[in-house]
Design an enzyme around this catalytic site. Sequence first.
Site, PDB file in Angstrom:
ATOM      1  CB  SER A 141     107.007  76.623  46.700  1.00 34.84           C
ATOM      2  OG  SER A 141     107.077  76.000  45.226  1.00 34.84           O
ATOM      3  CE1 TYR A 154     103.217  72.599  48.772  1.00 35.42           C
ATOM      4  CE2 TYR A 154     103.345  73.235  46.284  1.00 35.42           C
ATOM      5  CZ  TYR A 154     103.955  72.830  47.739  1.00 35.42           C
ATOM      6  OH  TYR A 154     105.405  72.935  47.607  1.00 35.42           O
TER       7      TYR A 154
END
Length: 262
Positions: A141, A154
């Site tokens: 990501s 995360y």
Amino acid sequence: MSAAEISRPLALVTGASTGIGRELARLCAAEGMDLLIAADEPAVEEAATELRRSGVRVDAVETDLSTTEGVDALLARLDGRPVDCLFANAGRALGKGFLDQEFDAARHVLDTNLTGTLYLIHRVGGDMRRRGEGRILITGSIAGFVPGAFMAVYNGTKAFLNSFAFALRNELKDTGVTVSCLMPGATDTEVFARGDMLDTPMGQAPKDDPADVARVGFEALMQGKGDAVSGWKNKVASALANVTPAAVLAEQNRKLAEPGHG
């Protein structure tokens, strides 16, 4: 298993019940690949039913991909058949401040995004290297470039995966096995609801289409490219992140991810 089925390439896709993973599986089916798909929820069976309409063989496994036992249950379904394309896509997000999270929930993110993912890659990637062929796509990501205030665990896992993907790619050069890293931005999936992030500006903002994101990743995998950042805005954001002080990035993320805005 028929000779035609044996001759078709096999793709293994995790996190395939919804979102980017389901779209990746659709692209594989459209290319005539057989599929082994997995997720930790019953919706993976619904996805399999849809994918079978493409005329390919689809096996679905509902299993806990945060555990080595769950990954072993998935791999057992291969029954010795080699994986041609591995899409290590399963992941979890978690909002709110780290000290306000239940630690078991934070650990589940770590185990899903890292422990289970790395174990799967270790097992499947090892077989690919022995055969001298194979393709791996890891879903990282652009969040991995940013210290994620109110998304600290995360973002930290995605920073690890981004780095790991490029390290593994280098280790496997000249082996016939390629590793690609898909680095999407905020995408319209269930991750924000599951991560309790709907009451944040990020959770409420417009997001990228998972079908578009998946296509970028799929094409990178098929072409053997190292990285795939989906969307020009995300490409700009990732470039800026490399030259912006970490404290500034953390404050920017705070404005997007701090709860209490819904």
